[in-house]
Design a protein around this motif. Structure first.
Motif, mmCIF file in Angstrom:
data_model
loop_
_atom_site.group_PDB
_atom_site.id
_atom_site.type_symbol
_atom_site.label_atom_id
_atom_site.label_comp_id
_atom_site.label_asym_id
_atom_site.label_seq_id
_atom_site.Cartn_x
_atom_site.Cartn_y
_atom_site.Cartn_z
ATOM 1 N N ASP A 199 0.686 -1.284 0.096
ATOM 2 C CA ASP A 199 0.106 -0.086 -0.144
ATOM 3 C C ASP A 199 0.835 1.381 -0.117
ATOM 4 O OD1 ASP A 199 -1.580 2.188 1.034
ATOM 5 O OD2 ASP A 199 -3.188 0.822 1.360
ATOM 6 N N LYS A 200 0.703 2.046 -1.146
ATOM 7 C CA LYS A 200 1.576 3.086 -1.224
ATOM 8 C C LYS A 200 1.523 4.157 -0.417
ATOM 9 C CE LYS A 200 3.092 2.290 -5.861
ATOM 10 N NZ LYS A 200 2.861 2.500 -7.604
ATOM 11 N N ILE A 201 0.409 4.380 0.188
ATOM 12 C CA ILE A 201 -0.186 5.369 0.976
ATOM 13 C C ILE A 201 0.672 5.057 2.646
ATOM 14 C CG2 ILE A 201 -2.016 6.717 2.338
ATOM 15 C CD1 ILE A 201 -3.412 6.448 -0.437
ATOM 16 N N LEU A 202 0.411 3.639 2.892
ATOM 17 C CA LEU A 202 0.926 3.354 4.184
ATOM 18 C C LEU A 202 2.484 3.426 4.244
ATOM 19 C CD1 LEU A 202 -0.861 -0.189 5.023
ATOM 20 C CD2 LEU A 202 -1.337 2.296 5.757
ATOM 21 N N MET A 203 3.027 3.203 2.914
ATOM 22 C CA MET A 203 4.478 3.344 2.641
ATOM 23 C C MET A 203 4.841 4.686 2.948
ATOM 24 S SD MET A 203 6.766 4.239 -0.095
ATOM 25 C CE MET A 203 5.569 4.249 -1.442
ATOM 26 N N LEU A 243 9.904 7.608 9.518
ATOM 27 C CA LEU A 243 11.144 7.255 9.677
ATOM 28 C C LEU A 243 12.301 8.381 9.439
ATOM 29 C CD1 LEU A 243 11.209 3.717 8.336
ATOM 30 C CD2 LEU A 243 11.744 4.234 10.733
ATOM 31 N N GLY A 244 11.617 9.718 8.767
ATOM 32 C CA GLY A 244 12.588 10.623 8.482
ATOM 33 C C GLY A 244 13.255 10.318 7.119
ATOM 34 N N VAL A 245 12.862 9.483 6.259
ATOM 35 C CA VAL A 245 13.380 8.986 4.976
ATOM 36 C C VAL A 245 12.928 10.117 3.958
ATOM 37 C CG1 VAL A 245 13.224 7.375 3.036
ATOM 38 C CG2 VAL A 245 13.469 6.653 5.437
ATOM 39 N N PRO A 246 13.834 10.783 3.031
ATOM 40 C CA PRO A 246 13.483 11.538 2.174
ATOM 41 C C PRO A 246 12.308 11.091 1.197
ATOM 42 C CG PRO A 246 15.903 11.075 1.771
ATOM 43 C CD PRO A 246 15.228 10.352 3.071
ATOM 44 N N CYS A 247 11.257 11.712 0.784
ATOM 45 C CA CYS A 247 10.227 11.250 -0.028
ATOM 46 C C CYS A 247 9.832 12.554 -0.859
ATOM 47 C CB CYS A 247 8.817 10.873 0.722
ATOM 48 S SG CYS A 247 9.015 9.302 1.671
ATOM 49 N N PRO A 248 9.073 12.265 -1.881
ATOM 50 C CA PRO A 248 8.490 13.523 -2.729
ATOM 51 C C PRO A 248 7.470 14.025 -1.943
ATOM 52 C CG PRO A 248 8.692 11.507 -4.273
ATOM 53 C CD PRO A 248 8.871 11.122 -2.778
ATOM 54 N N TRP A 249 7.178 15.427 -2.230
ATOM 55 C CA TRP A 249 6.095 16.031 -1.435
ATOM 56 C C TRP A 249 4.821 14.936 -1.754
ATOM 57 C CZ3 TRP A 249 1.195 17.119 -3.356
ATOM 58 C CH2 TRP A 249 0.459 17.860 -2.602
ATOM 59 N N TRP A 250 4.081 14.706 -0.880
ATOM 60 C CA TRP A 250 2.837 13.943 -1.047
ATOM 61 C C TRP A 250 1.686 14.462 -0.173
ATOM 62 C CZ3 TRP A 250 0.597 10.470 2.719
ATOM 63 C CH2 TRP A 250 1.569 10.592 3.871
ATOM 64 N N THR A 251 0.582 13.885 -0.633
ATOM 65 C CA THR A 251 -0.701 13.999 0.043
ATOM 66 C C THR A 251 -1.584 13.020 -0.424
ATOM 67 O OG1 THR A 251 -2.478 15.388 0.736
ATOM 68 C CG2 THR A 251 -2.108 15.580 -1.584
ATOM 69 N N THR A 252 -2.918 12.714 0.293
ATOM 70 C CA THR A 252 -3.832 11.708 -0.197
ATOM 71 C C THR A 252 -5.072 12.556 -0.715
ATOM 72 O OG1 THR A 252 -4.878 11.518 1.825
ATOM 73 C CG2 THR A 252 -2.969 9.978 1.415
ATOM 74 N N ALA A 253 -5.890 12.032 -1.606
ATOM 75 C CA ALA A 253 -7.018 12.474 -2.150
ATOM 76 C C ALA A 253 -8.286 11.340 -2.376
ATOM 77 C CB ALA A 253 -6.925 13.156 -3.397
ATOM 78 N N ALA A 254 -9.387 11.624 -1.939
ATOM 79 C CA ALA A 254 -10.343 10.517 -2.031
ATOM 80 C C ALA A 254 -11.535 11.158 -3.029
ATOM 81 C CB ALA A 254 -11.155 10.305 -0.580
ATOM 82 N N THR A 282 -2.795 4.812 -7.557
ATOM 83 C CA THR A 282 -3.354 3.911 -6.748
ATOM 84 C C THR A 282 -2.648 3.392 -5.588
ATOM 85 O OG1 THR A 282 -3.274 2.027 -8.355
ATOM 86 C CG2 THR A 282 -5.148 3.402 -8.615
ATOM 87 N N ALA A 283 -3.420 3.331 -4.412
ATOM 88 C CA ALA A 283 -2.679 3.014 -3.446
ATOM 89 C C ALA A 283 -2.260 1.384 -3.469
ATOM 90 C CB ALA A 283 -3.248 3.199 -1.903
ATOM 91 N N ARG A 284 -2.929 0.551 -4.019
ATOM 92 C CA ARG A 284 -2.904 -0.938 -4.108
ATOM 93 C C ARG A 284 -3.014 -1.461 -5.477
ATOM 94 N NH1 ARG A 284 -3.524 -4.467 0.179
ATOM 95 N NH2 ARG A 284 -3.319 -3.075 2.081
ATOM 96 N N VAL A 298 12.709 8.633 -2.228
ATOM 97 C CA VAL A 298 12.149 7.264 -2.305
ATOM 98 C C VAL A 298 11.228 7.512 -3.087
ATOM 99 C CG1 VAL A 298 11.360 5.243 -1.081
ATOM 100 C CG2 VAL A 298 13.632 6.566 -0.279
ATOM 101 N N ASN A 299 11.184 6.732 -4.048
ATOM 102 C CA ASN A 299 9.739 6.248 -4.901
ATOM 103 C C ASN A 299 8.958 5.270 -4.117
ATOM 104 O OD1 ASN A 299 7.662 6.239 -6.769
ATOM 105 N ND2 ASN A 299 9.045 5.042 -7.996
ATOM 106 N N GLU A 300 9.244 4.077 -4.277
ATOM 107 C CA GLU A 300 8.530 2.988 -3.483
ATOM 108 C C GLU A 300 9.545 1.782 -3.396
ATOM 109 O OE1 GLU A 300 5.982 0.601 -6.058
ATOM 110 O OE2 GLU A 300 7.354 0.524 -7.605
ATOM 111 N N LEU A 301 8.760 0.698 -2.672
ATOM 112 C CA LEU A 301 9.665 -0.533 -2.013
ATOM 113 C C LEU A 301 9.232 -1.750 -2.722
ATOM 114 C CD1 LEU A 301 9.019 0.476 1.786
ATOM 115 C CD2 LEU A 301 11.036 1.428 0.077
ATOM 116 N N ALA A 302 10.083 -2.652 -2.813
ATOM 117 C CA ALA A 302 9.538 -4.104 -3.171
ATOM 118 C C ALA A 302 10.208 -5.112 -2.278
ATOM 119 C CB ALA A 302 9.857 -4.479 -4.618
ATOM 120 N N MET A 303 9.751 -5.847 -1.573
ATOM 121 C CA MET A 303 10.212 -6.839 -0.617
ATOM 122 C C MET A 303 10.352 -8.217 -1.319
ATOM 123 S SD MET A 303 8.441 -5.461 2.791
ATOM 124 C CE MET A 303 8.342 -3.563 3.066
ATOM 125 N N ARG A 304 11.234 -8.188 -2.179
ATOM 126 C CA ARG A 304 11.361 -9.557 -2.792
ATOM 127 C C ARG A 304 12.493 -9.337 -3.744
ATOM 128 N NH1 ARG A 304 9.622 -7.364 -7.557
ATOM 129 N NH2 ARG A 304 7.899 -5.855 -7.298
#
Ligand SMILES: Nc1ncnc2c1ncn2[C@@H]1O[C@H](COP(=O)(O)OP(=O)(O)OP(=O)(O)O)[C@@H](O)[C@H]1O
Ligand SMILES: [Mg+2]
Length: 386
Positions: A97-101, A108-119, A139-141, A270-276
């Protein structure tokens, strides 16, 4: 070991599994897919089907994955039954889930792009106004290969994502003016020689540059050619902070942007994570002492990690995306004769436009020479007809 997912990533786990005599049993989508062709012990089923996953596990000592698409309730149920899930559901949610991420990385203080959520449309419009123009909506998922990622300049551009029953929350990010994309690949296991128990053992490969075409990874160069040693260290530190901070077990790929900061100096986001195991790490099969696939097995079995050092000053990997003919292997006589340094992997997939069918790695000294040869080899595979 039980593995969920029957694509090329689980397929490429089989070679090191054979070497270490680790038995893999894999939940696959189809009996003739990339993994089922090379792993005899497969269960055909859906990762959302708890019964199928219980069948898969049987007497396996641990469950792992080649993708992030196993629903949380299945993971929790398997853990309750006593089989370790690695990476565990509490870590994996941040790759699902990219929003949870974004929330967790920001904590954690990791540098990310500016972000927000919108519904709602209004919230999307407000985010666009906030940034003064185009933003990136995600999309978050469920996204992969750039599906679920759009550059938008009006709420109409995501009407189809918003106008569905129930509430969907979209992730909205600044459109990062990046100069390159990077992947920092690391592996963590829970036991081992960390300074304290929560750290575990963490080992990282050199940071790679990834080049995408139409939202799909096309080429990877390791180490990333234009990264200063200071930024390479920082990228590696960020990946290790995330691996430990989220309690990841197994391989973690951290996709990053290199972009000019407000002061014009390059910075990492950081853009996104993969755990594999991840496409950005295929070069490690031929270019590192320990490949990402072997390391993933070691990590999820909580065995000492292998040496991730590169075998040569440079490695390049070029993906074979789609093909003109049905049988890329028909080009082997020419490819293997003209490119003796090329290490070819085909995934045993049916040819479809844009599909990841295989890759070619070349390892050596000069990036341009390696790239020229690997691209030419892929071109021959691409053009092959039966
Ligand atoms: N905020 C952003 N600014 C600029 N470009 C972006 C941004 N987010 C994503 N992109 C571009 O879109 C691509 C895909 O985005 P992302 O990695 O989030 O999607 P995905 O489909 O989940 O992943 P993958 O392609 O790795 O399977 C990125 O590699 C990058 O090229
Ligand atoms: Mg990505």
């Amino acid at each position: 070991m039980a593995v969920i997912g029957g694509g090329q990533l689980a397929r490429m786990m089989q070679a090191p599994a054979l070497a270490l005599d680790v038995h893999l049993r894999v939940l696959v989508e189809a009996k003739d897919g990339p993994t089922a062709q090379v792993v005899p012990d497969v269960v055909v089923g859906d990762p959302g089907d708890l019964e199928a996953v219980r069948w898969l596990i049987g007497d396996a000592s641990v469950l792992t994955f080649e993708h992030e698409h196993t629903p949380r309730f299945v993971l929790d149920a398997i853990e309750k039954m006593g089989t370790p899930v690695r990476p565990g559901p509490d870590a994996l949610q941040f790759a699902q889930d990219k929003i949870l991420m974004r929330r967790r990385l920001t904590e954690l203080g990791v540098p990310c792009p500016w972000w927000t959520t919108a519904a709602t449309r209004d919230e999307v419009a407000a985010a666009i106004a906030d940034r003064g123009g185009a933003v990136v909506a995600k999309t978050a998922r469920g996204g992969y290969d750039g599906k679920g990622v759009r550059v938008i300049s009006t709420p109409d551009d995501v009407a189809d994502w918003l106008d569905v029953p129930g509430t969907v929350e979209l992730l909205i990010e600044e459109l990062v003016p990046y100069t390159s994309e990077l992947a920092a690949l690391t592996a963590r296991r829970p036991g081992g020689a960390g300074p304290d128990e929560s750290t575990g053992e963490v080992r990282s490969w050199p940071v790679a540059e990834t080049r995408q075409r139409d939202g799909v990874c096309a080429e990877v160069i390791a180490p990333a050619p234009e990264l200063t040693p200071a930024l390479a260290d920082e990228a590696q530190r960020i990946a290790e902070t995330i691996a430990v901070g989220l309690g990841v077990t197994g391989v973690l790929a951290v996709e990053m942007f290199l972009a000019p900061g407000d002061d014009g100096r390059p910075r990492l986001l950081v853009n996104e994570l993969a755990m594999r195991p991840h496409n950005s790490g295929h070069w490690t099969i031929d270019g590192a002492v320990t490949s990402q696939f072997e390391q993933h097995l070691r990590a999820v079995l909580d065995l000492p990690l292998g040496d991730p050092s590169p075998l040569a000053p440079a490695a390049v990997m070029v993906n074979l995306l789609g093909a003109d003919g049905p049988e890329p292997a028909a080009a082997y006589p020419r490819v293997l004769a003209e490119h003796p340094g090329a290490k070819v992997q085909l995934y045993g997939k049916e040819v479809r436009p844009g599909r990841k069918l295989g890759h070619v790695t070349e390892v050596g000294k000069d990036i341009e020479t390696l790239l020229t040869s690997a691209r030419a080899a892929v071109e021959l595979l691409h053009a092959a007809t039966a």
